[in-house]
Scaffold this active site. Structure first.
Site: not given
Length: 580
Positions: A438-440
C-alpha cells in the site's frame, strides 16, 4: 506474545544524530523541541504505547474488526485506548498551533507513530491516516475548511481517510470513475454530489472517532481524462452544522470488510458513496488538481509506512530475543560442557539476532534522517527538502521489504513454534506483508526514484547525497565503494539507459541506495557513541553498526550487476512462454 518494551534509547540517539533535532530547535518554528521536551515525548509515548496499545495487539489479530448491521466494531478495549490517545494529545504533536496542535517537528510525530505501531501496527493505521489528512487540509484547504475540520482532526476527535483506489483502478489512479456533480441550489449549493465506490479504504468506517473525514478523489463533469482530470473532495461521515456540531449522516456506507492476511484489527473497507444520490462533498484545492493535493497526504503516509518496517522489525526482534533466551536446546558446539543451553548461545541464532537488530537500527537511522530532512525543508531549506524527496522511496521500499525480512528471521528463530500461531511470531510476519503493497507498491517507489527523483536538479541532488556518503566513509571502504557505485549507476540511468532498462534495474538500485544511506547514518551513530553519546549503548551500537557495514553493505554492493543488466532478459520469453 511477549510484552513490548519501547526502544527509547536507540530512538533518542537516532533523533539526535540522524535527524539533528538540536539544530531544528534553533529555529523559531521548532524552538520548543529542546532536549528535555524530546526526551519527555519519546519516553511518554513509549510508555503509553506499551501500556495501552500493545496489550490489544493479539486480541485485535484474533478477533479483528467486524461489520455488524452496517457498523464496524472493534474488540473490547480499542475504544478506551483511542479515547486515551486523544485525551493525552498524542495526535497533535506536529500539527499547527493555531488549530490546537503543538507545532513540533514532523520527526517527533513520526516517533509517536513508530512507538504506537510497534505496539500495535493495525491500530496505528487510524492515527497515521489522520495525520496525513491534517496535512492535506492544512496545505490545500481554504480558511473555512481549515477552521471547520482541522481542530477536530488535530485533537483526534475526528479521524481521516484517503480514498483513491477503485475496483477497476488500482495503481492506475487515472482510471477512476467516481464522479462529483456541482449542486446549483438549495442548502448545499456550491458543494457536490459524490457518487462512486472505493476499495481498500483503511479505517473507512468505525465508531472510535465521532466523525470520519473522507478525502475522496473524483471527476468533475467534462474533466480531462487520466490523472489531469481528478479533483479532491472532503466527504464527512456526518454533516457538520454551522455551529460545529454534527448533523445527519451523509449518504455513504461501508459495503464490506476485506478478509486479509494480517492487520486484522484495521478495518479495510469497501466504501460506497451516493447510493441514494445524496452524498455531499466539498472541493478541496483546485479543480482537476486533486492528485497533487492527495500527494501531500501520500508523501507523509509513505514515510510512516516506511516506519512500519521499523515497527514490525522491532516487535519481531523483541519476540525472537525473548524466545531465544528462554528456549533451552542442545549443548553449544565446541563447548566442553555438554549441558543444553538457551538457543541464544548457538552461533547461527546469534547471527540471526544480530542481523535482526542491526537491520532494525539501520532502518530507524534512515527513517529519522529522512524526517530531519523533511523538517528542514519545512523551514525553507530547499536542498534538504529535495534530499528528503529522494529519500522517501528509499525508506518506504527498503524499510518495508526489510521489515518482512526481519519478521521472517524472527519466525525462523522460533523454529516450529514460529510457524504456529500461539507464540505470536507469525502475526508479525503476516502484518508486515501489506506494507510493501500500500501507499504505492515498492516497485512504484523504485520507479519513482529512477524516473523522477534522479532527475532533480539534473541529477545533482542524488549525486551530492552519494558524494557526502563517500566522503564520510573514507575509513570504511566497502561503504564508500557502495556510494560510488550508486552514483555511477545513477549517471548511467540518467544519461544512457533506456526507460525499460532503468525500470528493470530500479528495485536493486533502490535497495543499494537505501543501504548506502542507512550505512552512513549507522556510521554516524557509531562515531557519536564512541565519543560519549548514549552511554547505555556504548557496548551495543559499535557492534550493530559494524555488522551492518561489514555484512549488509557488501550484500547491497552485489546488486550492481542486477541494477545495470538491462531489460532484455525480461522479454526473452513470450507472454505465453512466461505465463504458460
Amino acid at each position: 506474545m511477549t510484552p513490548f518494551t519501547p526502544p527509547t534509547q536507540d530512538q533518542l540517539l537516532a533523533i539526535k544524530i540522524n535527524s539533528g533535532i538540536a539544530e531544528l530547535a534553533q529555529s523559531e518554528r521548532f524552538a520548543a523541541a529542546e532536549e528535555d521536551m524530546v526526551q519527555a515525548i519519546v519516553e511518554g509515548v513509549g510508555a503509553f504505547a506499551a501500556g495501552e496499545f500493545a496489550p490489544l495487539n493479539r486480541i485485535g489479530d484474533l478477533e479483528g474488526a467486524k461489520l455488524e448491521n452496517n457498523i464496524v466494531r472493534l474488540p473490547d478495549g480499542y475504544n478506551a485506548a483511542y479515547d486515551q490517545y486523544v485525551a493525552q494529545g498524542w495526535n497533535a504533536i506536529a500539527s499547527p498551533q493555531e488549530f490546537g496542535g503543538q507545532g513540533l517537528p514532523f520527526t517527533l510525530a513520526c516517533n509517536v507513530i513508530e512507538n504506537l505501531g510497534a505496539a500495535n501496527m493495525a491500530f496505528t493505521l487510524l492515527p497515521m491516516l489522520s495525520v496525513g489528512a491534517i496535512d492535506a487540509v492544512e496545505n490545500h484547504g481554504n480558511d473555512e475548511q481549515k477552521s471547520v475540520y482541522l481542530p477536530k482532526l488535530v485533537s483526534g476527535e475526528w479521524s481521516g481517510t484517503m480514498n483513491l483506489t477503485e475496483p477497476q483502478a488500482g495503481s492506475d489512479v487515472g482510471a477512476l470513475r467516481s464522479t462529483a456533480t456541482p449542486i446549483e441550489s438549495g442548502d448545499h449549493a456550491g458543494k457536490y454530489l459524490i457518487n462512486g465506490q472505493k476499495i481498500y479504504i483503511t479505517w473507512g468506517e468505525h465508531e472510535l472517532s465521532k466523525n470520519i473525514i473522507h478525502l475522496v478523489l473524483a471527476r468533475l463533469p467534462g474533466a480531462p481524462e487520466g490523472t489531469r482530470g481528478i479533483s479532491l473532495f472532503i466527504v464527512p461521515k456526518y454533516h457538520v452544522n454551522d455551529d460545529g456540531s454534527l448533523g445527519s449522516k451523509n449518504d455513504l456506507r461501508c459495503v464490506s470488510l476485506e478478509h486479509k492476511l494480517g492487520i486484522n484489527a484495521s478495518p479495510t473497507c469497501v466504501m460506497s458513496y451516493g447510493d441514494n444520490g445524496e452524498c455531499i462533498g466539498e472541493l478541496i484545492g483546485e479543480e482537476n488538481r486533486g492528485l497533487a493535493a492527495m500527494f501531500t497526504m501520500m508523501n507523509n503516509a509513505r514515510i510512516n509506512v516506511g516506519s512500519q518496517g521499523v515497527q514490525i522489525a522491532e516487535r519481531a526482534l523483541q519476540q525472537a530475543a525473548y524466545y531465544a533466551k528462554d528456549r533451552v536446546q542442545s549443548a553449544r558446539a565446541g563447548s566442553p560442557d555438554r549441558a543444553p543451553v538457551a538457543i541464544i548461545e548457538h552461533p547461527d541464532v546469534r547471527r540471526m539476532l544480530l542481523r535482526m537488530k542491526s537491520l532494525t537500527e539501520a532502518m530507524r537511522a534512515l527513517l529519522y534522517y529522512t524526517t530531519g530532512q523533511v523538517d528542514r525543508g519545512t523551514l525553507g531549506d530547499a536542498a534538504a527538502g529535495a534530499r528528503g524527496d529522494v529519500l522517501v522511496p528509499m525508506i518506504k521500499a527498503w524499510g518495508t521489504d526489510t521489515g518482512i525480512d526481519v519478521a521472517s528471521i524472527g519466525v525462523q528463530i522460533h523454529g516450529g513454534m514460529g510457524f504456529v500461531e500461539e507464540t505470536g511470531a507469525a502475526q508479525h510476519y503476516r502484518d508486515a506483508r501489506i506494507a510493501p503493497i500500500y501507499e504505492g507498491t515498492n516497485g512504484i517507489q523504485a520507479a519513482d526514484l529512477v524516473t523522477r527523483k534522479l532527475g532533480l536538479e539534473n541529477g545533482e541532488v542524488y549525486a551530492r547525497l552519494m558524494a557526502d556518503i563517500a566522503q564520510a566513509a573514507a575509513d570504511e571502504p566497502a561503504l564508500a565503494s557502495l556510494a560510488q557505485d550508486c552514483a555511477a549507476i545513477a549517471e548511467w540511468m540518467r544519461e544512457t539507459a533506456s526507460l525499460d532498462d532503468k525500470l528493470a534495474g530500479s528495485v536493486p538500485f533502490c535497495t543499494m541506495s537505501a543501504v548506502a544511506v542507512a550505512g552512513w547514518q549507522m556510521l554516524l551513530q557509531k562515531r557519536a557513541v564512541e565519543s560519549g553519546e548514549a552511554p547505555s549503548l556504548a557496548a551495543i551500537k559499535p557492534v550493530t553498526a559494524q555488522f551492518f557495514i561489514d555484512h549488509v553493505v557488501p550484500e547491497a554492493a552485489g546488486l550492481k550487476a542486477s541494477a545495470t543488466a538491462g531489460s532484455d532478459i525480461f522479454y526473452a520469453l513470450t507472454t505465453d512462454q512466461l505465463a504458460g
